[in-house]
Design an enzyme around this catalytic site. Structure first.
Site, PDB file in Angstrom:
ATOM      1  N   MET A  31      38.102  41.111  44.733  1.00  0.00           N
ATOM      2  CA  MET A  31      38.587  42.448  45.097  1.00  0.00           C
ATOM      3  C   MET A  31      37.958  42.880  46.423  1.00  0.00           C
ATOM      4  O   MET A  31      37.941  44.070  46.758  1.00  0.00           O
ATOM      5  CB  MET A  31      38.261  43.451  43.991  1.00  0.00           C
ATOM      6  CG  MET A  31      38.954  43.087  42.672  1.00  0.00           C
ATOM      7  SD  MET A  31      39.330  44.489  41.625  1.00  0.00           S
ATOM      8  CE  MET A  31      37.711  45.151  41.348  1.00  0.00           C
ATOM      9  N   ALA A  33      34.956  43.474  49.430  1.00  0.00           N
ATOM     10  CA  ALA A  33      33.563  43.951  49.508  1.00  0.00           C
ATOM     11  C   ALA A  33      32.644  42.781  49.184  1.00  0.00           C
ATOM     12  O   ALA A  33      31.792  42.854  48.289  1.00  0.00           O
ATOM     13  CB  ALA A  33      33.321  45.141  48.588  1.00  0.00           C
ATOM     14  N   GLY A  37      27.447  36.473  46.139  1.00  0.00           N
ATOM     15  CA  GLY A  37      28.014  35.989  44.883  1.00  0.00           C
ATOM     16  C   GLY A  37      29.415  35.423  45.121  1.00  0.00           C
ATOM     17  O   GLY A  37      29.769  34.343  44.620  1.00  0.00           O
ATOM     18  N   HIS A  38      30.222  36.144  45.922  1.00  0.00           N
ATOM     19  CA  HIS A  38      31.570  35.643  46.233  1.00  0.00           C
ATOM     20  C   HIS A  38      31.484  34.374  47.078  1.00  0.00           C
ATOM     21  O   HIS A  38      32.265  33.444  46.907  1.00  0.00           O
ATOM     22  CB  HIS A  38      32.359  36.695  47.023  1.00  0.00           C
ATOM     23  CG  HIS A  38      32.612  37.963  46.278  1.00  0.00           C
ATOM     24  ND1 HIS A  38      31.979  39.149  46.579  1.00  0.00           N
ATOM     25  CD2 HIS A  38      33.428  38.232  45.230  1.00  0.00           C
ATOM     26  CE1 HIS A  38      32.404  40.100  45.765  1.00  0.00           C
ATOM     27  NE2 HIS A  38      33.274  39.574  44.936  1.00  0.00           N
ATOM     28  N   GLN A  62      43.354  47.242  36.618  1.00  0.00           N
ATOM     29  CA  GLN A  62      42.113  47.058  35.856  1.00  0.00           C
ATOM     30  C   GLN A  62      41.159  48.240  35.977  1.00  0.00           C
ATOM     31  O   GLN A  62      40.037  48.164  35.499  1.00  0.00           O
ATOM     32  CB  GLN A  62      41.437  45.738  36.240  1.00  0.00           C
ATOM     33  CG  GLN A  62      40.853  45.673  37.634  1.00  0.00           C
ATOM     34  CD  GLN A  62      40.389  44.260  37.978  1.00  0.00           C
ATOM     35  OE1 GLN A  62      41.188  43.383  38.252  1.00  0.00           O
ATOM     36  NE2 GLN A  62      39.075  44.034  37.961  1.00  0.00           N
ATOM     37  N   LYS A 150      28.670  36.241  36.304  1.00  0.00           N
ATOM     38  CA  LYS A 150      28.248  37.650  36.294  1.00  0.00           C
ATOM     39  C   LYS A 150      29.199  38.473  35.396  1.00  0.00           C
ATOM     40  O   LYS A 150      28.769  39.328  34.637  1.00  0.00           O
ATOM     41  CB  LYS A 150      28.250  38.174  37.735  1.00  0.00           C
ATOM     42  CG  LYS A 150      28.359  39.655  37.914  1.00  0.00           C
ATOM     43  CD  LYS A 150      27.038  40.317  37.758  1.00  0.00           C
ATOM     44  CE  LYS A 150      27.044  41.808  38.012  1.00  0.00           C
ATOM     45  NZ  LYS A 150      28.285  42.510  37.900  1.00  0.00           N
ATOM     46  N   GLN A 154      34.889  38.443  31.279  1.00  0.00           N
ATOM     47  CA  GLN A 154      36.085  38.168  32.078  1.00  0.00           C
ATOM     48  C   GLN A 154      36.339  36.666  32.155  1.00  0.00           C
ATOM     49  O   GLN A 154      37.470  36.190  31.993  1.00  0.00           O
ATOM     50  CB  GLN A 154      35.908  38.757  33.477  1.00  0.00           C
ATOM     51  CG  GLN A 154      36.895  38.254  34.513  1.00  0.00           C
ATOM     52  CD  GLN A 154      36.767  38.972  35.840  1.00  0.00           C
ATOM     53  OE1 GLN A 154      37.132  40.134  35.950  1.00  0.00           O
ATOM     54  NE2 GLN A 154      36.267  38.299  36.863  1.00  0.00           N
ATOM     55  N   SER A 186      26.485  42.601  43.120  1.00  0.00           N
ATOM     56  CA  SER A 186      27.734  43.233  42.704  1.00  0.00           C
ATOM     57  C   SER A 186      28.160  44.179  43.813  1.00  0.00           C
ATOM     58  O   SER A 186      27.305  44.802  44.461  1.00  0.00           O
ATOM     59  CB  SER A 186      27.494  44.032  41.416  1.00  0.00           C
ATOM     60  OG  SER A 186      28.519  45.001  41.245  1.00  0.00           O
TER      61      SER A 186
HETATM   62  O1  PAF Z   1      36.091  39.769  39.267  1.00  0.00           O
HETATM   63  C1  PAF Z   1      36.877  40.377  40.042  1.00  0.00           C
HETATM   64  O2  PAF Z   1      36.572  40.645  41.196  1.00  0.00           O
HETATM   65  C2  PAF Z   1      38.249  40.799  39.532  1.00  0.00           C
HETATM   66  O3  PAF Z   1      38.196  41.207  38.199  1.00  0.00           O
HETATM   67  C3  PAF Z   1      39.329  39.716  39.739  1.00  0.00           C
HETATM   68  C4  PAF Z   1      39.036  38.463  38.957  1.00  0.00           C
HETATM   69  C5  PAF Z   1      39.443  39.394  41.225  1.00  0.00           C
HETATM   70  C6  PAF Z   1      40.687  40.246  39.265  1.00  0.00           C
HETATM   71  O4  PAF Z   1      41.052  41.399  39.941  1.00  0.00           O
END
Ligand code: PAF
Length: 281
Positions: A31, A33, A37-38, A62, A150, A154, A186
């Site tokens: 999403m 930002a 971690g990404h 969501q 994390k 999910q 986060s």
């Molecule tokens: O973990 C996230 O950033 C979101 O829940 C995802 C998996 C990109 C779905 O919008």
């Protein structure tokens, strides 16, 4: 400059030559930002696939009505820079109308796993996650897709959905990346004022203490009750602190199977989640 596409049509057109050349594709949904971690997800993808595609889409489905959709950070240009530096090959950054066009109605119901823990506090959240992840996977049709531990619940929900719907993708789970003081990275950490950011480091520290006590064979119920007290004593409002089976998230009454300690707290208006593995004995 990172090649960026905004529509399903352009995404598929960009992927076609790679497919035709027999190149494997890894996918990292985000999403935006972005933080380290990404970038660990991008790294994990680059290790196993020839090409890596990231998506940035702040998914309205969501977010609950009282959640932070409008103020969710959207630093697109910075994110693009980070992705390019990390060696990402393509960014898919659709607008909401591309993902949810007029008349969109079909949603995924991930079942009971979506109604416990985070799902109990955030009704509809995991249906929104599962729906967008299914759409993104079907739009990109990658060989592999990468999710962080994390967001452990999910991860399990996506795993289950992929299996149940026979979506042909291999899922990679990437361990949580932590700051030097232990706080899990986060995008929401950015909302913490400096004093609360310092205070937030007690959250993973208390989780770790619980994990150590489990390893010593201490009574699970007592450790959780004490952990809860310590979180409250550290100035947090504790939404939950639970030991669950690592594979099913069913309550764990003993440690014969691998477990997962999961917690959610609030500091002021900021809500943080974290989890740690608890080895079976
Ligand atoms: O973990 C996230 O950033 C979101 O829940 C995802 C998996 C990109 C779905 O919008």
């Amino acid at each position: 400059m990172l090649h960026t596409v905004n529509s399903v049509h352009d995404l598929r057109a960009a992927l076609l030559p790679w497919r035709e050349a027999g190149e494997t594709v890894g996918f990292v949904p985000t999403m935006g930002a972005l933080h380290k971690g990404h970038l660990a997800l991008i790294d994990a993808s680059r290790k196993v696939t020839k090409r890596t595609v990231a998506s940035i889409f702040v998914n309205p489905l969501q977010f609950g009505p009282s959640e932070d959709l409008a103020k969710y950070p959207r630093p697109l240009e910075e994110d693009k820079k980070l992705l390019a530096e990390a060696g990402c090959d393509l960014l898919y950054a659709p607008e909401p109308a591309e993902i949810y066009p007029e008349g969109f109605i079909t949603k995924i119901d991930p079942g009971p796993l979506a109604t416990i823990l985070e799902g109990a506090v955030r009704p509809g959240h995991f249906s929104g996650v599962a729906t967008v992840v299914a759409k993104l996977l079907l739009q990109a049709m990658p060989d592999c897709a990468f999710f962080g531990e994390k967001d452990y619940q999910q991860l399990l929900i996506v795993r289950r959905m992929v299996r149940d719907l026979n979506i042909p993708v291999h899922l990679g789970a990437v361990p949580t990346v932590r700051d030097t003081d232990g706080l899990a990275l986060s995008s929401r950490n950015a909302y913490l004022p400096p004093e609360q950011r310092k205070q937030a480091a007690s959250f993973p520290a208390i989780l770790k203490e619980c994990v150590n006590l489990f390893a010593e064979g201490r009574d699970i119920g007592k450790v959780l009750a004490e952990g809860h007290e310590r979180l409250t004593g550290a100035g947090f409002k504790c939404d939950y602190l639970e030991l669950r089976d690592a594979g099913t998230l069913a309550p764990a009454h003993d440690l014969t199977l691998p477990g997962r300690l999961l917690g959610a707290i609030r500091i002021g208006s900021v809500r943080l989640i974290d989890n740690m593995p608890v080895n079976g004995i």
